[in-house]
Every structure is written in C-alpha cells, then in structure tokens.
Design a protein around this motif. Structure first.
Motif, short mmCIF file in Angstrom:
data_model
loop_
_atom_site.label_atom_id
_atom_site.label_comp_id
_atom_site.label_asym_id
_atom_site.label_seq_id
_atom_site.Cartn_x
_atom_site.Cartn_y
_atom_site.Cartn_z
N LYS A 299 35.78 44.62 46.31
CA LYS A 299 35.27 44.54 44.94
C LYS A 299 36.09 43.51 44.16
O LYS A 299 37.23 43.22 44.50
N ARG A 300 35.51 42.99 43.13
CA ARG A 300 36.20 41.99 42.33
C ARG A 300 36.40 42.51 40.91
O ARG A 300 35.43 42.75 40.18
N GLU A 301 37.67 42.75 40.58
CA GLU A 301 38.01 43.16 39.21
C GLU A 301 39.34 42.51 38.84
O GLU A 301 40.16 42.19 39.70
N SER A 302 39.53 42.29 37.56
CA SER A 302 40.75 41.64 37.09
C SER A 302 41.92 42.61 37.21
O SER A 302 41.86 43.74 36.71
N GLU A 336 41.61 38.34 40.76
CA GLU A 336 40.33 39.04 40.88
C GLU A 336 40.28 39.63 42.29
O GLU A 336 40.19 38.89 43.28
N GLY A 337 40.38 40.95 42.40
CA GLY A 337 40.39 41.55 43.72
C GLY A 337 40.08 43.03 43.69
O GLY A 337 39.80 43.62 42.64
N ASP A 338 40.14 43.64 44.88
CA ASP A 338 39.86 45.06 45.04
C ASP A 338 41.16 45.84 44.84
O ASP A 338 42.12 45.66 45.60
N HIS A 426 40.10 38.90 51.29
CA HIS A 426 40.20 38.29 49.96
C HIS A 426 40.31 36.77 50.04
O HIS A 426 40.52 36.10 49.01
N LYS A 447 42.67 31.14 44.10
CA LYS A 447 42.11 31.47 42.78
C LYS A 447 40.60 31.51 42.89
O LYS A 447 39.99 30.58 43.41
N ARG A 448 40.00 32.57 42.43
CA ARG A 448 38.54 32.72 42.51
C ARG A 448 37.88 31.94 41.38
O ARG A 448 38.25 32.07 40.22
#
Length: 449
Positions: A299-302, A336-338, A426, A447-448
């Motif tokens: 999942k991608r969250e700050s 930005e990651g799980d 990731h 960096k996403r």
C-alpha cells in the motif's frame, strides 16, 4: 508440408544468386559480342561501299555486265545487288540472292534458306537524286552460329554454376551452422544433473558468440536456481524435522500411561508452542513465495520513518536494556510506502542487530533523504562478518552463526530474506556492509513520482 532446413535454404539462396549473376553476366557478354560483330560488319560493308563508288563512276542502266573490283570478287561471303532508283534490278553478283531484300537504307539483318546476311543498302551516287541503289550482303552465318554456341554455353554455365554453388553452399552452411547444432545438442541434454555444462565461447563465430554467452548465462542461472531450490527443500526438511520429532516424542511419552490433568495441559501447551512456530514458518514461506511471483503489492501512504523507527526502538528497549545495548536513531525521512511491511522489515533488522551486538555495544538507526530517494541503515557494533559470507546473508534459512540452533522457535533464517522481499516490493535495494567493527544493513528506496 515438410519445411526446408536452414542449410537447404541457404544453399538454394546461394544457387539462385549465382544463377542470376551468371545469367546477367552471360547476357551482357552475348550482347557485347553481338554489338561487336555488328560494328565489324558495319566497318567492312562501309569500306566495300566506298570501293564500289570509286570503281563504278558512271554506271548505266543498260549495262548487264559490271566489272567488280578484285577485292570484292575474292571475298566469297560478300554479294552485291544493283537496282535502279525505280526498284528495277540491274545486277546480281550471285544467283542465290533472295528475291526480296530490305528497302530501307542503312544496315539490317536478313535470314534466307538457313543463311543469315548483314545487309547494307545505300545509293551509288549520293549526290544524285535518281542514283542507282547498291545492296551489299555479307554472309554472317558463322557469326550467328558462334553466338548460338555461346548462348548454349552461357545456359550450361549458369546451370553448372548453380549446381556447384548449391552443393558448396550446402557444405558451407552445414559447416557454418555446426555451432548451432552444438547448442542444440547441449540444450537437448540439459537436465538437473547436467546444468554445469557450458558452450566454448572462444571458438564461436562473432554472430553466435553473444547467443552462446547468453545461453551459458541462462544455464548458470538455472544451475544457481536449482541449487537454491535443492538447498531450500533440504532446509525446510531440516527445520521441520526437529519440531515434528519433538511433537511425536512428547505426545508418545505423554500417552504411554495415564497422567494427571495438569500433565496433559502442560504437554498441550508445549506442543502448541511448537505448532505455532511451525505455522509461523509456513506463513513466512508463503510470504516469500508470493514475493517470488510478484504478488506483494504494498500500500502507498505517507510515512514519517523517524516516528516508525522510534516506535520499534521503544518496543525493543527492554531487550536492549537486558543485553546492555544502547539504541540510537539519527535523521528523519518521509516515504510513500506500506506501514506494516516496512515495520516488519525494520523490526527484522533491529532484532538481528540486537542478537549479534555484544554487551556495552550500540545499535544505530540512520536515515537520510536524498534527491533520488532516501537511505536508511541499521548498524551495530561487534564482531564483523566474513566478506565471503555477505552475499549469502539474504538466502533463505541461511545463518552466518555456525552454532545453528536447529528448530529454534525464534530464528529460522528467513528474516533477512523477508526483509529483502519487502524492500524489493517497494522498488528499493538492500545490502550488507561489515568493516571496522561495525555491521550495517543499508536500504535505498527510490522517491515515488
């Protein structure tokens, strides 16, 4: 429909190219020879025409006997017809001349009764409008026979050269494709027991050298994967053998005679611990299997990595205090990651660092943002790791500690492998460095966008 082999296709292609080139060259030579003969005949007839004009200055229509020059009489293959301006025939030097001759002025070719002639028609006195007409006929049958024989020779040469080229092309193609047959023979013999076979790249043609190199690289990857798979299967059996044996032994001993309820409860609790460890091992293996098939979708969250690291350091603080190890964190970074996957990866690294840090040692977590991403490292003081062992640290069930505790319910040698799979999911990389009394695991995440 039977498909032609590559050797046969190359042989036919060589034969076709040779036939076309030979035919083209033969046609050019034939046309050039014919043009050369026409030029020679033109020169000869022009010379005879000039001689006749000088020898017959005043020819009258009533003259039936014409005195021809000696050079014209001595040339048996040359004939002459003289006719008036009205087309009436005045004189023939030979009785075998055709009745009908070309009427157009200039040079032409005529065939009559199996004889070929080169015909030149021109006025005897060019300055007079009513001048008699001269028709010179040169027998060129031998020229035509020569050209016909040459054409037959051209066709024969084309056929023989095509056949010879086909045979030589087949031999050359078969010789040139020998490396391909060698690759095919090696590929047909590849099995689990022969993955160490390799093609000799130094003897390969440049066109096949790259393919041989890639083929050898593929065999190397297959050999490595097979060895890893074999070791993985052996490690699974090794890891499960001890807890299964413990469960069987403990259960059999418990059932040998009637026991109090508390003994049965204690036996079940002991078996439960072993079963939980086995369940965790199976879950970890399934987790790695999903990673191998690209099924880990983070999942991608700050995330504030500093806050996540502080939570884990707080969790490990009692263990660090008991082991007399200092925990520190330096720097901060956002990503930005799980959250759960990154926590698991960092927790594995911290647990690994604490186990190998001696008393009075230190474990540090460092993080730093960069233009292209971030760098995070977990490092601990203590004895270094042999550089030869560093590439194997992320192998499954591998433990650098030679005092391997079989069937340990805490450490099965999968933590670093799981950590690596999470970082790769990731889009990052992880490596281990060990020098100057410090061992550090460095994580680099992009960096996403």
């Amino acid at each position: 429909m039977h498909r032609l082999s590559l050797s046969s296709r190359l042989a036919l292609l060589f034969a076709a190219c040779t036939a076309v080139v030979s035919l083209f060259a033969g046609v050019l030579f034939s046309r050039a020879s014919e043009a050369h003969f026409i030029e020679l005949d033109q020169q000869l007839l022009d010379g005879k025409l000039m001689t006749l004009r000088r020898a017959l200055p005043e020819l009258q229509s009533n003259e039936r006997e014409v005195k021809l020059p000696d050079e014209l009489i001595r040339q048996a293959d040359l004939s002459l017809r003289i006719s008036g301006s009205d087309g009436q025939r005045w004189f023939d030097s030979s009785a075998q001349l055709p009745e009908q001759l070309p009427q157009q002025p200039g040079l032409s070719t005529l065939s009559h009764d199996g004889t070929d002639y080169r015909v030149l028609r021109a006025p005897l006195y060019p300055e007079k409008a009513d001048s008699p007409q001269l028709t010179l006929l040169l027998d060129i049958t031998h020229h035509q026979h020569f050209l016909q024989r040459m054409q037959h020779l051209i066709w024969l040469t084309v056929g023989l050269s095509a056949l010879a080229t086909a045979l030589l092309g087949a031999w050359s193609a078969r010789s040139g494709l020998r490396p391909l047959r060698r690759i095919s023979a090696l590929a047909s013999g590849v099995s689990a027991q022969s993955l160490n076979s390799r093609l000799p790249e130094e003897n390969m043609p440049p066109e096949l050298a790259e393919m041989a190199h890639n083929f050898n690289a593929m065999l190397g990857r297959l050999d490595d994967s097979f060895q890893r798979l074999s070791a993985f299967s052996a490690d699974i059996a090794h890891e499960l053998r001890t807890p299964l044996s413990n469960l069987l032994t403990h259960t059999q001993v418990t059932l040998t005679r009637p026991r109090p309820l508390e003994d049965y409860r204690e036996a079940l609790h002991s078996n439960l611990e072993e079963l939980q460890w086995m369940a965790q091992l199976v879950n970890d293996m399934l987790y790695l299997a999903k990673s191998d098939h690209g099924l880990l979708m983070p999942k991608r969250e700050s995330l504030e990595l500093a806050a996540e690291a502080d939570l884990l350091l707080e969790f490990f603080a009692p263990l660090a205090e008991d082991a007399q190890v200092t925990l520190n964190r330096e720097g901060n970074a956002r990503i930005e990651g799980d959250r759960s996957m990154l926590r698991r990866a960092l927790s594995n690294l911290l647990d690994n660092a604490l186990r190998f840090t001696p008393a009075e040692g230190e474990v540090r977590v460092r993080m730093q943002e960069r233009a292209d991403g971030l760098s995070l490292s977990v490092e601990n003081s203590g004895h270094g790791i042999d550089p030869q062992l560093l590439p194997r640290l992320f192998d499954r069930f591998y433990r650098a500690d030679p005092a391997r505790r079989e069937g340990s319910s805490e450490h099965a040698g999968l933590g670093l492998a799981i950590t690596q799979s999470i970082i790769r999911a990731h889009g990052g990389q992880i490596r281990c460095e060990s020098e100057c009394g410090w061992t550090r695991f460095v994580i680099e995440l992009p960096k996403r966008d």
